[in-house]
Design an enzyme around this catalytic site. Structure first.
Site, PDB file in Angstrom:
ATOM      1  N   ASP A 106      -0.307  -3.552  -4.832  1.00 23.86           N
ATOM      2  CA  ASP A 106      -1.568  -4.129  -5.299  1.00 23.86           C
ATOM      3  C   ASP A 106      -1.285  -5.392  -6.113  1.00 23.86           C
ATOM      4  O   ASP A 106      -0.189  -5.551  -6.645  1.00 23.86           O
ATOM      5  CB  ASP A 106      -2.322  -3.129  -6.192  1.00 23.86           C
ATOM      6  CG  ASP A 106      -2.725  -1.883  -5.427  1.00 23.86           C
ATOM      7  OD1 ASP A 106      -2.820  -1.960  -4.187  1.00 23.86           O
ATOM      8  OD2 ASP A 106      -2.935  -0.851  -6.081  1.00 23.86           O
TER       9      ASP A 106
HETATM   10  N1  URA Z   1      -0.051   2.881  -5.190  1.00 21.40           N
HETATM   11  C1  URA Z   1      -1.009   2.130  -5.736  1.00 21.40           C
HETATM   12  O1  URA Z   1      -2.030   2.639  -6.158  1.00 21.40           O
HETATM   13  N2  URA Z   1      -0.811   0.805  -5.828  1.00 21.40           N
HETATM   14  C2  URA Z   1       0.312   0.197  -5.408  1.00 21.40           C
HETATM   15  O2  URA Z   1       0.433  -1.018  -5.531  1.00 21.40           O
HETATM   16  C3  URA Z   1       1.314   0.987  -4.828  1.00 21.40           C
HETATM   17  C4  URA Z   1       1.113   2.329  -4.712  1.00 21.40           C
END
Ligand code: URA
Length: 240
Positions: A106
């Site tokens: 993310d």
């Molecule tokens: N899980 C998440 O919620 N975000 C990420 O970036 C990676 C795994």
């Protein structure tokens, strides 16, 4: 067997400069092949057996590239984006030939991201059948409990038709804000955040520590990257 490559192309492909820049460098005598200065840009090079030096630095002809990036927050896991800086734009290798991130973190997540142009390796690492473990460190709003550990171990229903594989949750410190490590075996969108949401908790900070046999080099500050070592690459490919 290697297909011979023109010297100017060889150097341009390796990020030494544009085709016309490297022609100038060659004519100025800055390039040696097997110990001898060569001034002809169109000479053909055997990419495996020839030893090419630019300003006395060896230049190995590599067409696949592998970088370990400590992804900083605020950068998107994409190759191009109209609004935001991307993880690929952080890699200033001079080549950047078809690089892409292996999977997504993310925008606000930090940590290990492999950037490569090796589609086969990426495919193997991302295959849902392979269950490659991914380990994250997270700071969680609220007290993470033994019950949460059990819930993660039993699998969590995230969608109507998706239950996570058993995940390992390690509590490093429990309190109003808790520190944890979690190991998951899939890579669904916002998976860690949604797993904590399922136990009514919020992820405040998330950082990936490892993916399969590849571990984040903690000497890399967010935004920094380096090439994978031969050892890391072999491990990742399952050769060691
Ligand atoms: N899980 C998440 O919620 N975000 C990420 O970036 C990676 C795994």
């Amino acid at each position: 067997m290697s297909t011979p490559v023109r010297l100017d192309k060889y150097l341009a492909d390796m990020g030494i400069g544009t085709r016309s820049e490297v022609k100038t460098y060659i004519r100025k005598g800055r390039v040696k092949i097997n110990g001898i200065i060569v001034k002809e840009p169109d000479i053909k090079i055997n990419t495996i057996s020839s030893e090419v030096y630019f300003d006395n630095e060896p230049i190995v002809y590599e067409t696949v590239e592998y970088y370990m990036l400590n992804k900083p927050a605020g950068v998107v896991s994409a190759t191009v984006d109209n609004h935001c800086e991307t993880v690929v734009e952080l890699i200033k290798s001079g080549r950047n030939k078809d690089l892409f991130p292996v999977g997504r973190l993310d925008k606000d997540t930090e940590g290990l991201l492999l950037i490569t142009n090796d589609g086969d390796l990426a495919h193997r690492l991302l295959s849902p059948k392979k269950h490659v473990p991914k380990v994250y460190y997270a700071r969680i709003k609220g007290m993470v409990t033994k019950e949460d550990v059990e819930t993660f171990r039993s699998g969590i229903q995230l969608d109507e038709d998706f239950i996570t594989l058993p995940a390992r949750l390690d509590i490093l410190e429990a309190g109003d804000i808790s520190d944890i490590k979690v190991t998951i075996y899939e890579g669904k969108f916002h998976q860690v955040k949604r797993m904590f949401e399922a136990v009514s908790k919020e992820v405040l900070y998330l950082k990936r520590l490892s993916m399969g046999e590849l571990y984040l080099d903690e000497s890399l500050a967010p935004g920094e990257y380096r090439k994978l070592t031969e050892y890391e690459l072999n491990k990742l490919k399952g050769n060691e």
